[in-house]
Design a protein around this motif. Structure first.
Motif, PDB file in Angstrom:
ATOM      1  N   PHE A  89       0.836  -1.196   0.000  1.00 55.42           N
ATOM      2  CA  PHE A  89       0.000   0.000   0.000  1.00 55.42           C
ATOM      3  C   PHE A  89       0.870   1.245   0.000  1.00 55.42           C
ATOM      4  N   GLN A 100      -2.997  12.524   9.314  1.00 54.68           N
ATOM      5  CA  GLN A 100      -3.698  11.269   9.109  1.00 54.68           C
ATOM      6  C   GLN A 100      -3.270  10.658   7.785  1.00 54.68           C
ATOM      7  N   LEU A 101      -3.261   9.349   7.748  1.00 56.74           N
ATOM      8  CA  LEU A 101      -2.858   8.632   6.548  1.00 56.74           C
ATOM      9  C   LEU A 101      -4.063   8.305   5.684  1.00 56.74           C
ATOM     10  N   PHE A 103      -4.863   5.771   2.637  1.00 51.15           N
ATOM     11  CA  PHE A 103      -4.299   4.619   1.968  1.00 51.15           C
ATOM     12  C   PHE A 103      -4.936   4.386   0.610  1.00 51.15           C
ATOM     13  N   GLY A 104      -4.142   3.845  -0.304  1.00 51.12           N
ATOM     14  CA  GLY A 104      -4.671   3.336  -1.551  1.00 51.12           C
ATOM     15  C   GLY A 104      -5.223   1.943  -1.341  1.00 51.12           C
ATOM     16  N   SER A 105      -5.672   1.320  -2.417  1.00 47.40           N
ATOM     17  CA  SER A 105      -6.319   0.007  -2.300  1.00 47.40           C
ATOM     18  C   SER A 105      -5.328  -1.147  -2.347  1.00 47.40           C
ATOM     19  N   GLY A 106      -4.084  -0.936  -2.672  1.00 44.72           N
ATOM     20  CA  GLY A 106      -3.085  -1.990  -2.583  1.00 44.72           C
ATOM     21  C   GLY A 106      -2.790  -2.725  -3.868  1.00 44.72           C
TER      22      GLY A 106
ATOM     23  N   TYR B  35      -8.597   1.645  12.609  1.00 41.57           N
ATOM     24  CA  TYR B  35      -8.879   1.593  11.181  1.00 41.57           C
ATOM     25  C   TYR B  35      -9.795   0.396  10.895  1.00 41.57           C
ATOM     26  N   GLN B  37     -10.465  -2.211   7.752  1.00 40.82           N
ATOM     27  CA  GLN B  37      -9.924  -2.648   6.464  1.00 40.82           C
ATOM     28  C   GLN B  37     -10.827  -3.738   5.890  1.00 40.82           C
ATOM     29  N   GLY B  42      -7.581  -0.731   1.177  1.00 46.14           N
ATOM     30  CA  GLY B  42      -6.656  -0.191   2.157  1.00 46.14           C
ATOM     31  C   GLY B  42      -7.378   0.169   3.444  1.00 46.14           C
ATOM     32  N   PRO B  43      -6.644   0.307   4.532  1.00 47.67           N
ATOM     33  CA  PRO B  43      -7.261   0.691   5.805  1.00 47.67           C
ATOM     34  C   PRO B  43      -7.920   2.063   5.718  1.00 47.67           C
ATOM     35  N   LEU B  45      -9.462   5.117   8.165  1.00 45.77           N
ATOM     36  CA  LEU B  45      -9.460   5.608   9.537  1.00 45.77           C
ATOM     37  C   LEU B  45     -10.870   5.750  10.080  1.00 45.77           C
ATOM     38  N   GLN B  48      -9.313   8.748  15.763  1.00 46.02           N
ATOM     39  CA  GLN B  48      -7.963   9.071  16.224  1.00 46.02           C
ATOM     40  C   GLN B  48      -8.051   9.679  17.611  1.00 46.02           C
ATOM     41  N   LEU B  91      -7.971  -2.666  12.575  1.00 44.93           N
ATOM     42  CA  LEU B  91      -6.566  -2.444  12.897  1.00 44.93           C
ATOM     43  C   LEU B  91      -6.422  -1.312  13.900  1.00 44.93           C
TER      44      LEU B  91
END
Lengths: 113, 114
Positions: A89, A100-101, A103-106, B35, B37, B42-43, B45, B48, B91
């Motif tokens: 990812f 904050q992160l 994420f892409g789908s991987g 998170y 998933q 992807g995870p 959020l 927080q 997660l």
């Protein structure tokens, strides 16, 4: 909203070859990018990161390239090994998001013997 | 150093039941994240925390999800009642205050809602 995406959902490479995993991001304000590796049944594991003031960063067998002009990120794995088989990812963040992160789908990387 | 701990690792429940997940972050990490998933994604959020306060819960479905971190260390995430679409891996991650971009993830809890 802004999102991070990957070009290819799956990638198969021969053991010993180099792997290249690509990622496109859309938030021009993002200034920090991370690649994570996620093996089956485990949480994401940090591989390498890069800040927006850099174009390239190298680690052990891994290199991340950042092209801000086209908002593209890539992860290169040299001499791919069976243990590299996992989902990869990319994630982005910026200071305005409380770091904050997103994420892409991987991409599922499979290393063939 | 010990990593982020989560329990249980797996949980199977029927829809409309409740479930709770537990997370123990890395010692000294003030920031804690939950998170969701979904398989193949992807995870995402959910919430927080900074110590025992909520920084962002804008993506938490508050009609059924709740989370707390009462003493600023361990955290629990609860779903009540569960729906089929809640099937996912949950997660937990933590980070030092001031370096929130560097997050360390636990192994996750795999939830299956039948």
């Amino acid at each position: 909203g802004e999102s991070v995406g990957l070009h290819l959902p799956t990638l198969s490479v021969q053991e010993g070859d180099n792997s290249i995993i690509n990622c496109a991001y859309s938030n021009s304000a993002s200034d920090y990018f991370i690649w994570y590796k996620q093996e089956s049944g485990k949480g994401p594991q940090f591989i390498i990161d890069i800040r927006s003031n850099m174009d390239k960063r190298q680690g052990q067998r891994v290199t991340v390239l950042l092209n801000k002009t086209v908002k593209h990120l890539s992860l290169q794995i040299a001499a791919t090994q069976p243990g590299d088989s996992a989902v990869y990812f990319c994630a982005e963040n910026y200071a305005g998001s409380a770091r904050q992160l997103t994420f892409g789908s991987g991409t599922q990387l499979t290393v063939l013997p | 150093e010990a990593g982020v701990a989560q329990s249980p690792r797996y949980k199977i429940i029927e829809k409309r039941q409740s479930v709770a997940f537990w997370c123990n972050p890395i010692s000294g990490h003030a920031t804690l994240y939950w998170y969701q998933q979904i398989l193949g994604q992807g995870p995402k959020l959910l919430i927080q925390f900074q110590n025992n306060g909520v920084v962002d819960d804008s993506q938490l479905p508050k009609d059924r999800f709740s989370a707390e971190r009462l003493k600023g260390v361990d955290s629990t995430l609860k779903i009540q009642p569960a729906k089929l679409e809640d099937s996912a891996v949950y997660l937990c991650a933590s980070s030092f205050y001031g370096t929130e971009e560097t997050q360390y993830f636990g192994p996750g809890t795999r939830l299956l809602v039948l």
